[in-house]
Motif scaffolding. Structure first.
Motif, PDB file in Angstrom:
ATOM      1  N   LYS A   1      -9.250 -35.086  16.691  1.00  9.64           N
ATOM      2  CA  LYS A   1      -9.074 -33.663  16.362  1.00  9.64           C
ATOM      3  C   LYS A   1      -9.296 -33.497  14.877  1.00  9.64           C
ATOM      4  O   LYS A   1      -8.775 -34.291  14.074  1.00  9.64           O
ATOM      5  CB  LYS A   1      -7.668 -33.183  16.728  1.00  9.64           C
ATOM      6  CG  LYS A   1      -7.437 -33.111  18.234  1.00  9.64           C
ATOM      7  CD  LYS A   1      -6.041 -32.593  18.555  1.00  9.64           C
ATOM      8  CE  LYS A   1      -5.746 -32.698  20.024  1.00  9.64           C
ATOM      9  NZ  LYS A   1      -5.981 -31.514  20.803  1.00  9.64           N
ATOM     10  N   VAL A   2     -10.058 -32.474  14.520  1.00 10.70           N
ATOM     11  CA  VAL A   2     -10.324 -32.207  13.106  1.00 10.70           C
ATOM     12  C   VAL A   2     -10.106 -30.727  12.834  1.00 10.70           C
ATOM     13  O   VAL A   2     -10.228 -29.889  13.741  1.00 10.70           O
ATOM     14  CB  VAL A   2     -11.779 -32.588  12.706  1.00 10.70           C
ATOM     15  CG1 VAL A   2     -12.070 -34.038  13.003  1.00 10.70           C
ATOM     16  CG2 VAL A   2     -12.808 -31.689  13.392  1.00 10.70           C
ATOM     17  N   SER A   3      -9.779 -30.413  11.599  1.00 11.83           N
ATOM     18  CA  SER A   3      -9.722 -28.986  11.249  1.00 11.83           C
ATOM     19  C   SER A   3     -11.015 -28.638  10.527  1.00 11.83           C
ATOM     20  O   SER A   3     -11.478 -29.383   9.654  1.00 11.83           O
ATOM     21  CB  SER A   3      -8.498 -28.654  10.407  1.00 11.83           C
ATOM     22  OG  SER A   3      -8.630 -29.176   9.128  1.00 11.83           O
TER      23      SER A   3
ATOM     24  N   GLY B   1      -7.868 -22.400  17.574  1.00 16.82           N
ATOM     25  CA  GLY B   1      -7.809 -21.933  16.187  1.00 16.82           C
ATOM     26  C   GLY B   1      -8.913 -22.604  15.381  1.00 16.82           C
ATOM     27  O   GLY B   1     -10.084 -22.554  15.760  1.00 16.82           O
ATOM     28  N   ASN B   2      -8.549 -23.258  14.311  1.00 19.44           N
ATOM     29  CA  ASN B   2      -9.573 -23.954  13.523  1.00 19.44           C
ATOM     30  C   ASN B   2      -9.581 -25.464  13.801  1.00 19.44           C
ATOM     31  O   ASN B   2     -10.126 -26.245  13.033  1.00 19.44           O
ATOM     32  CB  ASN B   2      -9.370 -23.693  12.016  1.00 19.44           C
ATOM     33  CG  ASN B   2      -8.109 -24.347  11.499  1.00 19.44           C
ATOM     34  OD1 ASN B   2      -7.216 -24.669  12.282  1.00 19.44           O
ATOM     35  ND2 ASN B   2      -8.034 -24.555  10.200  1.00 19.44           N
ATOM     36  N   VAL B   3      -8.981 -25.846  14.937  1.00 20.11           N
ATOM     37  CA  VAL B   3      -8.958 -27.268  15.300  1.00 20.11           C
ATOM     38  C   VAL B   3      -9.988 -27.538  16.406  1.00 20.11           C
ATOM     39  O   VAL B   3      -9.952 -26.915  17.466  1.00 20.11           O
ATOM     40  CB  VAL B   3      -7.553 -27.696  15.780  1.00 20.11           C
ATOM     41  CG1 VAL B   3      -7.563 -29.157  16.238  1.00 20.11           C
ATOM     42  CG2 VAL B   3      -6.532 -27.478  14.671  1.00 20.11           C
TER      43      VAL B   3
ATOM     44  N   ARG C   1     -11.296 -43.875  11.508  1.00 25.42           N
ATOM     45  CA  ARG C   1     -10.810 -42.763  10.666  1.00 25.42           C
ATOM     46  C   ARG C   1      -9.365 -42.431  11.023  1.00 25.42           C
ATOM     47  O   ARG C   1      -8.971 -42.467  12.187  1.00 25.42           O
ATOM     48  CB  ARG C   1     -11.690 -41.515  10.860  1.00 25.42           C
ATOM     49  CG  ARG C   1     -13.163 -41.753  10.600  1.00 25.42           C
ATOM     50  CD  ARG C   1     -13.435 -42.153   9.170  1.00 25.42           C
ATOM     51  NE  ARG C   1     -14.856 -42.405   8.983  1.00 25.42           N
ATOM     52  CZ  ARG C   1     -15.709 -41.522   8.461  1.00 25.42           C
ATOM     53  NH1 ARG C   1     -15.288 -40.356   8.043  1.00 25.42           N
ATOM     54  NH2 ARG C   1     -16.994 -41.835   8.338  1.00 25.42           N
ATOM     55  N   ARG C   2      -8.609 -42.065  10.007  1.00 26.27           N
ATOM     56  CA  ARG C   2      -7.194 -41.770  10.181  1.00 26.27           C
ATOM     57  C   ARG C   2      -6.889 -40.331   9.762  1.00 26.27           C
ATOM     58  O   ARG C   2      -7.680 -39.706   9.052  1.00 26.27           O
ATOM     59  CB  ARG C   2      -6.351 -42.728   9.331  1.00 26.27           C
ATOM     60  CG  ARG C   2      -6.445 -44.169   9.785  1.00 26.27           C
ATOM     61  CD  ARG C   2      -5.718 -44.372  11.130  1.00 26.27           C
ATOM     62  NE  ARG C   2      -6.003 -45.676  11.718  1.00 26.27           N
ATOM     63  CZ  ARG C   2      -6.887 -45.905  12.694  1.00 26.27           C
ATOM     64  NH1 ARG C   2      -7.573 -44.904  13.220  1.00 26.27           N
ATOM     65  NH2 ARG C   2      -7.069 -47.116  13.170  1.00 26.27           N
ATOM     66  N   ALA C   3      -5.735 -39.833  10.180  1.00 23.95           N
ATOM     67  CA  ALA C   3      -5.323 -38.474   9.797  1.00 23.95           C
ATOM     68  C   ALA C   3      -5.370 -38.339   8.278  1.00 23.95           C
ATOM     69  O   ALA C   3      -4.908 -39.218   7.552  1.00 23.95           O
ATOM     70  CB  ALA C   3      -3.914 -38.200  10.312  1.00 23.95           C
ATOM     71  N   GLY C   4      -5.964 -37.232   7.842  1.00 20.73           N
ATOM     72  CA  GLY C   4      -6.081 -36.974   6.413  1.00 20.73           C
ATOM     73  C   GLY C   4      -7.445 -37.333   5.852  1.00 20.73           C
ATOM     74  O   GLY C   4      -7.847 -36.824   4.804  1.00 20.73           O
ATOM     75  N   ASP C   5      -8.203 -38.203   6.570  1.00 19.18           N
ATOM     76  CA  ASP C   5      -9.556 -38.555   6.113  1.00 19.18           C
ATOM     77  C   ASP C   5     -10.470 -37.337   6.212  1.00 19.18           C
ATOM     78  O   ASP C   5     -10.272 -36.458   7.062  1.00 19.18           O
ATOM     79  CB  ASP C   5     -10.148 -39.678   6.975  1.00 19.18           C
ATOM     80  CG  ASP C   5      -9.500 -41.026   6.704  1.00 19.18           C
ATOM     81  OD1 ASP C   5      -8.669 -41.108   5.773  1.00 19.18           O
ATOM     82  OD2 ASP C   5      -9.813 -41.975   7.442  1.00 19.18           O
ATOM     83  N   LYS C   6     -11.480 -37.332   5.372  1.00 21.72           N
ATOM     84  CA  LYS C   6     -12.469 -36.254   5.433  1.00 21.72           C
ATOM     85  C   LYS C   6     -13.671 -36.708   6.253  1.00 21.72           C
ATOM     86  O   LYS C   6     -14.052 -37.882   6.212  1.00 21.72           O
ATOM     87  CB  LYS C   6     -12.938 -35.872   4.022  1.00 21.72           C
ATOM     88  CG  LYS C   6     -11.833 -35.269   3.162  1.00 21.72           C
ATOM     89  CD  LYS C   6     -11.436 -33.890   3.673  1.00 21.72           C
ATOM     90  CE  LYS C   6     -10.335 -33.303   2.820  1.00 21.72           C
ATOM     91  NZ  LYS C   6      -9.721 -32.129   3.449  1.00 21.72           N
ATOM     92  N   LEU C   7     -14.261 -35.772   6.978  1.00 22.41           N
ATOM     93  CA  LEU C   7     -15.419 -36.070   7.811  1.00 22.41           C
ATOM     94  C   LEU C   7     -16.515 -35.072   7.447  1.00 22.41           C
ATOM     95  O   LEU C   7     -16.298 -33.860   7.500  1.00 22.41           O
ATOM     96  CB  LEU C   7     -15.003 -35.893   9.275  1.00 22.41           C
ATOM     97  CG  LEU C   7     -15.821 -36.558  10.352  1.00 22.41           C
ATOM     98  CD1 LEU C   7     -15.811 -38.074  10.197  1.00 22.41           C
ATOM     99  CD2 LEU C   7     -15.256 -36.181  11.730  1.00 22.41           C
ATOM    100  N   ASP C   8     -17.678 -35.622   7.094  1.00 25.99           N
ATOM    101  CA  ASP C   8     -18.814 -34.790   6.699  1.00 25.99           C
ATOM    102  C   ASP C   8     -19.509 -34.305   7.979  1.00 25.99           C
ATOM    103  O   ASP C   8     -20.063 -35.111   8.730  1.00 25.99           O
ATOM    104  CB  ASP C   8     -19.740 -35.665   5.843  1.00 25.99           C
ATOM    105  CG  ASP C   8     -20.992 -34.943   5.372  1.00 25.99           C
ATOM    106  OD1 ASP C   8     -21.307 -33.866   5.901  1.00 25.99           O
ATOM    107  OD2 ASP C   8     -21.659 -35.498   4.485  1.00 25.99           O
ATOM    108  N   VAL C   9     -19.440 -33.008   8.261  1.00 29.83           N
ATOM    109  CA  VAL C   9     -20.003 -32.486   9.519  1.00 29.83           C
ATOM    110  C   VAL C   9     -20.962 -31.324   9.252  1.00 29.83           C
ATOM    111  O   VAL C   9     -20.783 -30.564   8.305  1.00 29.83           O
ATOM    112  CB  VAL C   9     -18.902 -32.007  10.501  1.00 29.83           C
ATOM    113  CG1 VAL C   9     -17.946 -33.138  10.843  1.00 29.83           C
ATOM    114  CG2 VAL C   9     -18.128 -30.811   9.955  1.00 29.83           C
TER     115      VAL C   9
END
Ligand code: FES
Length: 239
Positions: free
Chosen positions: A21-23, A54-56, A74-82
Motif C-alpha cells: 500500500k502506498v500513498s 482515498g489517496n491510498v 521496501r518498508r513503510a516510510g520508503d519512497k517509491l518513484d512512480v
C-alpha cells in the motif's frame, strides 16, 4: 504524472503474492489502469491498481526477479518513484446489467478495484478467480463481500478443480472483464459472453507510448499495450 509515493505497508498475503500500500497524490484512478514503478532494474515495472481508498493505492505483485525482489524489500516510510496512473482501463460504461470478472493468479488484482467501482454503481457482478493451489489464493473474502465469487484451483486443493473456463461456461452475463495469463485470456476471449474485454500484461519501457517496447500483435498490425491498452476488446488483439 511522476511522483514519489510513500510506502505504507508491504507484506506477503499468499504464496508468491505481496501486497503493497502506498500513498499517492492523485485525484481519480480508473479501474484497470496501472502505475509504472521504478525498481533496482533499468526498466520500470508496470503494477496494476488493486484498490484505491482515498489517496491510498494497493498493488499486488509476484516476486519473480531482481526488480520485484527490490520492491519486496521496501518498508513503510520508503519512497517509491512512480509514474501514473497510466493506460486505458476497463470500459465501465459498457458494463450493462451483469458483468463477469475472470481473473487468473496475479491477474486477479485489477478486478477487485473494478468490482468495487461497479458495485458502487449498482452493477451486478460475478467473479471467477483461478489459482494454482489453495496456498496461492488471496482476497477471497474481499471478493465475496461484493457478490457471487467462484474460486478454481488447478490442483483441486480448494474450490472447483480445474480452470476458470469450466464455471465461465455456466455464467450468464452481458460483458466480460478479464486479466490473467495469456492461455487463460485466449480461452475467455473465445467464450460465449457477447462483449469481452481483456487486460494484457507485457514488458514495458517508457509506459507512455513512446518507445515501442510493449507492442502486441493485432489483426491489423500492432497495438501498444501501455497507451492503447492495457485493456482491449478481445477482437482488437491477436492472442
Ligand atoms: Fe514504451 Fe509502451 S512501453 S511504447
Amino acid at each position: 504524472m511522476r511522483q514519489f509515493a510513500t510506502v505504507l505497508s508491504n507484506h506477503p498475503i499468499a504464496k508468491g503474492a505481496m501486497e503493497m500500500k502506498v500513498s499517492v497524490d492523485t485525484n481519480e484512478i480508473a479501474p484497470g489502469t496501472f502505475f509504472h514503478v521504478k525498481t533496482s532494474e533499468l526498466l520500470r515495472r508496470p503494477l496494476s491498481v488493486a484498490n484505491v481508498e482515498g489517496n491510498v493505492v494497493t498493488f499486488l505483485y509476484k516476486v519473480i526477479g531482481a526488480g520485484t525482489t527490490d520492491l519486496a524489500a521496501r518498508r513503510a516510510g520508503d519512497k517509491l518513484d512512480v509514474l501514473g496512473p497510466l493506460g486505458n482501463g476497463f470500459p465501465l460504461q459498457q458494463a450493462g446489467k451483469r458483468v463477469v470478472l475472470v481473473g487468473g493468479g496475479i491477474g486477479v488484482p485489477p478486478l477487485y478495484y473494478t468490482r468495487r467501482v461497479l458495485a458502487a454503481r449498482g452493477i451486478e457482478t460475478v467473479a471467477i478467480l483461478g489459482f494454482d493451489t489453495k496456498a496461492s489464493i488471496f482476497y477471497e473474502d474481499a471478493f465475496r463481500e461484493l457478490g457471487e465469487t467462484i474460486i478454481t484451483t488447478v490442483d483441486g486443493t480448494y474450490g472447483e478443480k480445474g480452470f476458470v473456463t469450466g464455471p465461465l461456461a455456466q455464467v450468464d452475463a452481458d460483458v466480460l472483464f478479464s486479466c490473467g495469463p495469456e492461455p487463460m485470456l485466449k480461452a475467455v476471449a473465445a467464450s460465449h459472453i457477447e462483449e469481452r474485454y481483456i487486460s494484457i500484461e507485457n514488458r514495458m519501457g517508457c509506459g507512455i507510448g513512446a518507445c515501442f517496447a510493449c507492442v502486441y500483435q493485432a489483426p491489423d498490425g500492432y497495438v501498444k499495450v501501455c497507451s492503447d491498452g492495457p485493456v482491449f476488446r478481445a477482437e482488437e488483439v491477436t492472442l
